[in-house]
Design a protein around this motif. Structure first.
Motif, short mmCIF file in Angstrom:
data_model
loop_
_atom_site.label_atom_id
_atom_site.label_comp_id
_atom_site.label_asym_id
_atom_site.label_seq_id
_atom_site.Cartn_x
_atom_site.Cartn_y
_atom_site.Cartn_z
N ARG A 143 1.49 2.82 2.34
CA ARG A 143 0.33 3.74 2.35
C ARG A 143 -0.81 3.21 3.21
NH1 ARG A 143 1.07 4.36 -3.48
NH2 ARG A 143 -0.51 2.75 -3.63
N SER A 150 5.15 0.18 -1.81
CA SER A 150 4.56 1.52 -1.63
C SER A 150 3.10 1.44 -1.21
CB SER A 150 4.72 2.36 -2.90
OG SER A 150 4.04 1.76 -3.97
N GLU A 151 2.37 0.48 -1.75
CA GLU A 151 0.97 0.34 -1.33
C GLU A 151 0.87 -0.15 0.12
OE1 GLU A 151 -3.31 -1.58 -2.61
OE2 GLU A 151 -1.64 -1.67 -4.03
#
Length: 190
Positions: free
Chosen positions: A8, A4-5
Motif C-alpha cells: 500500500r 500488505s502495508e
C-alpha cells in the motif's frame, strides 16, 4: 499484514523511453514496460534495488536504470520501508536474517573482486619486472627449497647410474625434461 502495508505504501512512477534513472536506495517493481538495470533486461514482474537494505555503500551495486519502453514502476523508498518495519515487530527477525545473509554474500563478492584486482596488478608487475616474477614463483612453489634439492639430486643420481653422467660438470637438475621424457618413452617401448 506487513506485506500488505508495504504494498500500500509503494508509490507509482512513470518513465518515458530512453529515460535514465539514477541509482537510489529504493526497491522497484516493474508493473509494465521494459528497462535495463545492471546490464540485465527487466520486464513485467521483475524486481530490482533489493540492496536498499544495505547501509554500506561499498556493498551496494550503484547500477543506473534505463527505460526502453514506457515504464511503470512501483517504488518503495528505504525510509518508508524502515517506518513500516518499525511498526511490525513480528517481521523484524525475518528481515534481519535476510539483511545479514545479503551483507555476507555481498561482502564475499566484494572481497573476491578486491583479490582479483590485486592479482591482476601483480601479474602486470610481473610482466614489467622479472624480479617480481621470480619472487612470485618462489612464493607459490609447491615444494620447499630443501625438498627441491633432494628431488633434483635423486633424479640426477638415478640418471647418472643408469646411463652414465648426463650432467657432467654441473649440478644434477630435473630441468632437462625432454631427455627425461625420451627416456620414459624408450622404457615403455622395451
Amino acid at each position: 499484514e506487513f506485506i500488505s502495508e508495504l504494498t500500500r505504501r509503494m508509490k507509482p512512477s512513470l518513465h518515458v523511453p530512453n529515460e535514465h534513472l539514477p541509482a537510489r536506495t529504493e526497491l522497484c517493481v516493474v508493473r509494465q514496460g521494459l528497462c535495463i538495470h545492471g546490464g540485465m533486461l527487466k520486464g513485467k514482474g521483475s524486481v530490482y534495488g533489493l540492496d536498499m537494505l544495505l547501509d554500506n555503500e561499498v556493498l551496494r551495486k550503484p547500477w543506473a536504470t534505463m527505460a526502453l519502453t514506457y515504464l511503470h514502476l512501483l517504488v518503495l523508498h528505504k525510509s518508508v520501508f524502515r517506518s513500516v518495519l518499525a511498526k511490525h515487530a513480528d517481521a523484524q527477525p525475518m528481515i534481519r536474517k535476510a539483511y545479514v545473509q545479503f551483507a555476507v554474500t555481498r561482502g564475499v563478492y566484494v572481497r573476491a573482486e578486491e583479490l582479483r584486482r590485486a592479482r591482476a596488478q601483480e601479474s602486470q608487475a610481473e610482466q614489467q619486472d622479472p624480479e617480481v616474477r621470480l619472487l612470485r614463483k618462489q612464493r607459490t612453489s609447491v615444494f620447499s627449497a630443501d625438498e627441491m634439492d633432494k628431488t633434483n639430486l635423486w633424479a640426477g643420481e638415478a640418471r647418472n647410474s643408469s646411463k652414465g653422467s648426463i650432467n657432467e660438470g654441473r649440478e644434477p637438475l630435473v630441468a632437462d625434461w625432454k631427455s627425461h621424457e625420451r627416456e620414459d618413452q624408450e622404457c615403455r617401448k622395451a
